[in-house]
Design a protein around this motif. Structure first.
Motif, PDB file in Angstrom:
ATOM      1  N   GLN A  66       0.770  -1.237  -0.089  1.00 23.07           N
ATOM      2  CA  GLN A  66      -0.072  -0.023   0.060  1.00 23.07           C
ATOM      3  C   GLN A  66       0.630   1.195  -0.172  1.00 23.07           C
ATOM      4  OE1 GLN A  66      -1.153  -2.712   2.418  1.00 23.07           O
ATOM      5  NE2 GLN A  66      -2.502  -3.246   0.482  1.00 23.07           N
ATOM      6  N   THR A  67       2.180   1.204   0.563  1.00 19.26           N
ATOM      7  CA  THR A  67       2.899   2.384   0.870  1.00 19.26           C
ATOM      8  C   THR A  67       4.399   1.960   0.352  1.00 19.26           C
ATOM      9  OG1 THR A  67       3.394   2.259   2.962  1.00 19.26           O
ATOM     10  CG2 THR A  67       1.378   3.458   2.323  1.00 19.26           C
ATOM     11  N   ILE A  68       5.105   3.051   0.105  1.00 19.68           N
ATOM     12  CA  ILE A  68       6.711   2.826   0.014  1.00 19.68           C
ATOM     13  C   ILE A  68       7.270   4.034   0.633  1.00 19.68           C
ATOM     14  CG2 ILE A  68       6.591   3.618  -2.291  1.00 19.68           C
ATOM     15  CD1 ILE A  68       8.871   1.849  -3.050  1.00 19.68           C
ATOM     16  N   ALA A  69       8.181   3.609   1.531  1.00 14.79           N
ATOM     17  CA  ALA A  69       9.253   4.604   2.119  1.00 14.79           C
ATOM     18  C   ALA A  69      10.550   4.286   1.847  1.00 14.79           C
ATOM     19  CB  ALA A  69       9.060   4.322   3.598  1.00 14.79           C
ATOM     20  N   VAL A  70      11.103   5.626   1.619  1.00 16.14           N
ATOM     21  CA  VAL A  70      12.541   5.609   0.740  1.00 16.14           C
ATOM     22  C   VAL A  70      13.296   6.257   1.603  1.00 16.14           C
ATOM     23  CG1 VAL A  70      12.001   7.152  -0.849  1.00 16.14           C
ATOM     24  CG2 VAL A  70      14.005   5.780  -1.296  1.00 16.14           C
ATOM     25  N   GLY A  71      14.721   5.889   1.890  1.00 17.57           N
ATOM     26  CA  GLY A  71      15.728   6.811   2.530  1.00 17.57           C
ATOM     27  C   GLY A  71      16.112   7.448   1.407  1.00 17.57           C
ATOM     28  N   GLN A  72      15.723   8.968   1.728  1.00 26.08           N
ATOM     29  CA  GLN A  72      16.346   9.976   0.625  1.00 26.08           C
ATOM     30  C   GLN A  72      17.691  10.687   0.906  1.00 26.08           C
ATOM     31  OE1 GLN A  72      12.923  12.660   2.313  1.00 26.08           O
ATOM     32  NE2 GLN A  72      13.844  13.572   0.598  1.00 26.08           N
ATOM     33  N   GLY A  73      18.446  10.211   1.497  1.00 26.94           N
ATOM     34  CA  GLY A  73      19.724  10.710   1.987  1.00 26.94           C
ATOM     35  C   GLY A  73      19.540  11.255   2.984  1.00 26.94           C
ATOM     36  N   PRO A  74      20.774  12.173   3.253  1.00 27.43           N
ATOM     37  CA  PRO A  74      21.978  11.983   2.459  1.00 27.43           C
ATOM     38  C   PRO A  74      22.688  11.066   2.574  1.00 27.43           C
ATOM     39  CG  PRO A  74      22.345  13.410   4.295  1.00 27.43           C
ATOM     40  CD  PRO A  74      21.161  12.909   4.447  1.00 27.43           C
ATOM     41  N   GLY A  75      23.855  11.030   1.425  1.00 27.05           N
ATOM     42  CA  GLY A  75      24.772   9.945   1.566  1.00 27.05           C
ATOM     43  C   GLY A  75      25.224   9.779   0.308  1.00 27.05           C
ATOM     44  N   ALA A  83      17.874   4.224  -4.904  1.00 29.39           N
ATOM     45  CA  ALA A  83      16.488   3.941  -4.113  1.00 29.39           C
ATOM     46  C   ALA A  83      15.611   4.951  -4.406  1.00 29.39           C
ATOM     47  CB  ALA A  83      17.099   4.137  -2.607  1.00 29.39           C
ATOM     48  N   VAL A  84      15.599   6.098  -4.537  1.00 28.82           N
ATOM     49  CA  VAL A  84      14.750   7.027  -5.038  1.00 28.82           C
ATOM     50  C   VAL A  84      14.119   7.058  -6.283  1.00 28.82           C
ATOM     51  CG1 VAL A  84      14.157   9.394  -5.517  1.00 28.82           C
ATOM     52  CG2 VAL A  84      15.395   9.049  -3.482  1.00 28.82           C
ATOM     53  N   SER A  85      14.888   6.626  -7.263  1.00 24.36           N
ATOM     54  CA  SER A  85      14.363   6.057  -8.588  1.00 24.36           C
ATOM     55  C   SER A  85      13.317   5.098  -8.393  1.00 24.36           C
ATOM     56  CB  SER A  85      15.506   5.946  -9.466  1.00 24.36           C
ATOM     57  OG  SER A  85      16.226   7.241  -9.966  1.00 24.36           O
ATOM     58  N   VAL A  86      14.033   3.829  -7.948  1.00 22.16           N
ATOM     59  CA  VAL A  86      13.112   2.652  -7.622  1.00 22.16           C
ATOM     60  C   VAL A  86      11.747   2.994  -6.970  1.00 22.16           C
ATOM     61  CG1 VAL A  86      12.984   0.251  -6.643  1.00 22.16           C
ATOM     62  CG2 VAL A  86      15.098   1.144  -7.905  1.00 22.16           C
ATOM     63  N   ALA A  87      11.956   3.754  -5.843  1.00 28.53           N
ATOM     64  CA  ALA A  87      10.770   4.015  -5.050  1.00 28.53           C
ATOM     65  C   ALA A  87       9.614   4.759  -6.042  1.00 28.53           C
ATOM     66  CB  ALA A  87      11.011   4.784  -3.801  1.00 28.53           C
ATOM     67  N   LYS A  88      10.158   5.683  -6.714  1.00 33.57           N
ATOM     68  CA  LYS A  88       9.237   6.497  -7.518  1.00 33.57           C
ATOM     69  C   LYS A  88       8.709   5.682  -8.645  1.00 33.57           C
ATOM     70  CE  LYS A  88      10.233  10.556  -8.858  1.00 33.57           C
ATOM     71  NZ  LYS A  88      11.124  11.993  -9.285  1.00 33.57           N
ATOM     72  N   THR A  89       9.171   4.928  -9.160  1.00 30.90           N
ATOM     73  CA  THR A  89       8.795   3.732 -10.125  1.00 30.90           C
ATOM     74  C   THR A  89       7.605   3.001  -9.609  1.00 30.90           C
ATOM     75  OG1 THR A  89      10.821   3.934 -11.155  1.00 30.90           O
ATOM     76  CG2 THR A  89       9.407   2.183 -11.715  1.00 30.90           C
ATOM     77  N   PHE A  90       8.058   2.445  -8.508  1.00 28.06           N
ATOM     78  CA  PHE A  90       6.966   1.477  -7.685  1.00 28.06           C
ATOM     79  C   PHE A  90       5.855   2.353  -7.235  1.00 28.06           C
ATOM     80  CE2 PHE A  90       9.980  -1.958  -7.802  1.00 28.06           C
ATOM     81  CZ  PHE A  90       9.348  -2.859  -6.935  1.00 28.06           C
ATOM     82  N   ALA A  91       5.857   3.568  -6.712  1.00 27.87           N
ATOM     83  CA  ALA A  91       4.722   4.349  -6.411  1.00 27.87           C
ATOM     84  C   ALA A  91       3.846   4.646  -7.670  1.00 27.87           C
ATOM     85  CB  ALA A  91       5.177   5.514  -5.679  1.00 27.87           C
ATOM     86  N   TRP A  92       4.412   5.124  -8.473  1.00 20.91           N
ATOM     87  CA  TRP A  92       3.626   5.526  -9.882  1.00 20.91           C
ATOM     88  C   TRP A  92       2.899   4.191 -10.623  1.00 20.91           C
ATOM     89  CZ3 TRP A  92       4.237   4.244 -15.039  1.00 20.91           C
ATOM     90  CH2 TRP A  92       3.418   4.900 -16.044  1.00 20.91           C
ATOM     91  N   SER A  93       3.827   3.169 -10.669  1.00 15.37           N
ATOM     92  CA  SER A  93       3.332   1.943 -11.295  1.00 15.37           C
ATOM     93  C   SER A  93       2.230   1.212 -10.547  1.00 15.37           C
ATOM     94  CB  SER A  93       4.327   1.082 -11.914  1.00 15.37           C
ATOM     95  OG  SER A  93       4.867   0.328 -10.796  1.00 15.37           O
ATOM     96  N   LEU A  94       2.168   1.224  -9.161  1.00 18.14           N
ATOM     97  CA  LEU A  94       1.379   0.589  -8.505  1.00 18.14           C
ATOM     98  C   LEU A  94       0.398   1.377  -7.689  1.00 18.14           C
ATOM     99  CD1 LEU A  94       4.001  -1.865  -6.675  1.00 18.14           C
ATOM    100  CD2 LEU A  94       2.400  -2.667  -8.600  1.00 18.14           C
ATOM    101  N   GLY A  95       0.457   2.518  -7.860  1.00 17.69           N
ATOM    102  CA  GLY A  95      -0.420   3.660  -7.265  1.00 17.69           C
ATOM    103  C   GLY A  95      -0.178   3.630  -5.462  1.00 17.69           C
ATOM    104  N   LEU A  96       0.944   3.348  -5.158  1.00 18.31           N
ATOM    105  CA  LEU A  96       1.342   3.641  -3.813  1.00 18.31           C
ATOM    106  C   LEU A  96       1.518   4.773  -3.227  1.00 18.31           C
ATOM    107  CD1 LEU A  96       3.844   0.521  -3.599  1.00 18.31           C
ATOM    108  CD2 LEU A  96       1.333   0.683  -3.547  1.00 18.31           C
ATOM    109  N   ASP A  97       1.387   5.126  -1.891  1.00 14.02           N
ATOM    110  CA  ASP A  97       1.819   6.362  -1.596  1.00 14.02           C
ATOM    111  C   ASP A  97       3.098   6.222  -1.137  1.00 14.02           C
ATOM    112  OD1 ASP A  97      -0.972   7.502  -1.150  1.00 14.02           O
ATOM    113  OD2 ASP A  97      -1.070   6.827   0.910  1.00 14.02           O
ATOM    114  N   LEU A  98       3.804   7.540  -1.376  1.00 15.95           N
ATOM    115  CA  LEU A  98       5.306   7.418  -1.207  1.00 15.95           C
ATOM    116  C   LEU A  98       5.678   8.550  -0.020  1.00 15.95           C
ATOM    117  CD1 LEU A  98       8.262   7.127  -2.182  1.00 15.95           C
ATOM    118  CD2 LEU A  98       7.733   9.154  -3.802  1.00 15.95           C
TER     119      LEU A  98
END
Length: 284
Positions: A66-75, A83-98
């Motif tokens: 239902q949701t995706i949480a991503v470590g957005q840095g720094p690092g 990680a951010v690119s994968v998270a955005k792709t999952f959120a957009w394609s699956l309709g998840l809250d990010l």
């Protein structure tokens, strides 16, 4: 014990901001499973297989999230971007809250929990009430004697509650940044000296990539009379998800298309390019 009456469902939590590539799935803040490995150069090819492996292990499919949480840095610049690119792709394609979570805050929380667990093993009968405030200082090596760092705090040696929910006392003291380690430890000493009576920390806990800053941390321990501890710790996605849970419950989420990593600083190649441009302009 905290009652969890609201639901955000299953959350996929990921982070690749450091040498750790870590993936977890939580159900309303409760960890279901986690997969982590340490090979920074393989993040770009290993993250999706890690997610697939964990879903299969838990007998889940992407549509069960239902949701995706991503470590957005720094690092690491490249790592954070993966990680951010994968998270955005999952959120957009699956309709998840990010939602984006500070990787440094997750390091601070995870390191504090591990330190607490270690202390409890040493002295399970210790009375933890009235222990006072602990400041947690996460460190990621930023090269050239710099660290990605921040300061967080919690009370009475309990960064999480009895049911593994985030403690109500957990808070940010100083935000994420990249700082030269010597002046940074001096700044922490100044903050302690300026703290209101009764609100100063009883313990400073340095967590993360502490080995590379041993000399400066030893010097800090000599200059401050309070308790100083260090703990080497690699980020675990479990704590990305744990930090995300109360924020998602409150309706906090990112706009998928405009969400960007927190790089904190320019990548080295771009910084060098800009420095060259400024130097050339100054020659005229």
């Amino acid at each position: 014990m905290t009652e969890r009456t609201q639901s955000i469902g299953r959350c996929l939590a990921i982070d690749t901001s450091s040498s750790a590539m870590t993936v977890a799935i939580l159900d309303n803040g409760k960890l279901l499973g986690e997969v982590s490995s340490y090979a920074e150069r393989n993040h770009s090819i290993g993250l999706i297989p890690h997610i697939q492996e964990l879903l299969a292990k838990l007998d889940l499919k992407p549509k069960d999230l239902q949701t995706i949480a991503v470590g957005q840095g720094p690092g690491s610049y490249t790592g954070v971007r993966i990680a951010v690119s994968v998270a955005k792709t999952f959120a957009w394609s699956l309709g998840l809250d990010l939602i984006g979570i500070s990787s440094l805050e997750a390091i601070a929380l995870g390191g504090a929990v591990k330190a607490r667990d270690f202390n409890e093993m040493k002295d399970p009968n210790e009375d933890k009430s009235g222990r006072g405030t602990t400041w947690v200082v996460p460190l990621l090596d930023g090269r050239r004697r710099q660290a990605f760092t921040a300061v967080y705090a919690f009370e009475d040696a309990s960064p999480v509650t009895d049911d593994d929910a985030l403690s109500a006392t957990w808070r940010e003291i100083l935000p994420d940044g990249i700082r030269v380690i010597g002046p940074w430890t001096a700044q922490i000493l100044s903050l302690i000296a300026d703290a209101e009576e009764g609100k100063e920390p009883k313990e400073i806990l340095f967590v993360g990539e502490v080995e590379g800053f041993a000399a400066e941390l030893d010097q800090f321990a000599q200059e401050w009379q309070g308790l100083v501890n260090q703990r080497t710790y690699g980020i675990e996605a479990h704590y990305i998800g744990l930090l995300a849970y109360p924020r998602l419950l409150q309706g906090e989420k990112a706009e998928v298309h405009t969400f960007v990593p927190n790089y904190t600083r320019l990548p080295e190649a771009e910084a060098n390019l800009l420095a060259g441009i400024v130097t050339k302009k100054g020659d005229h």
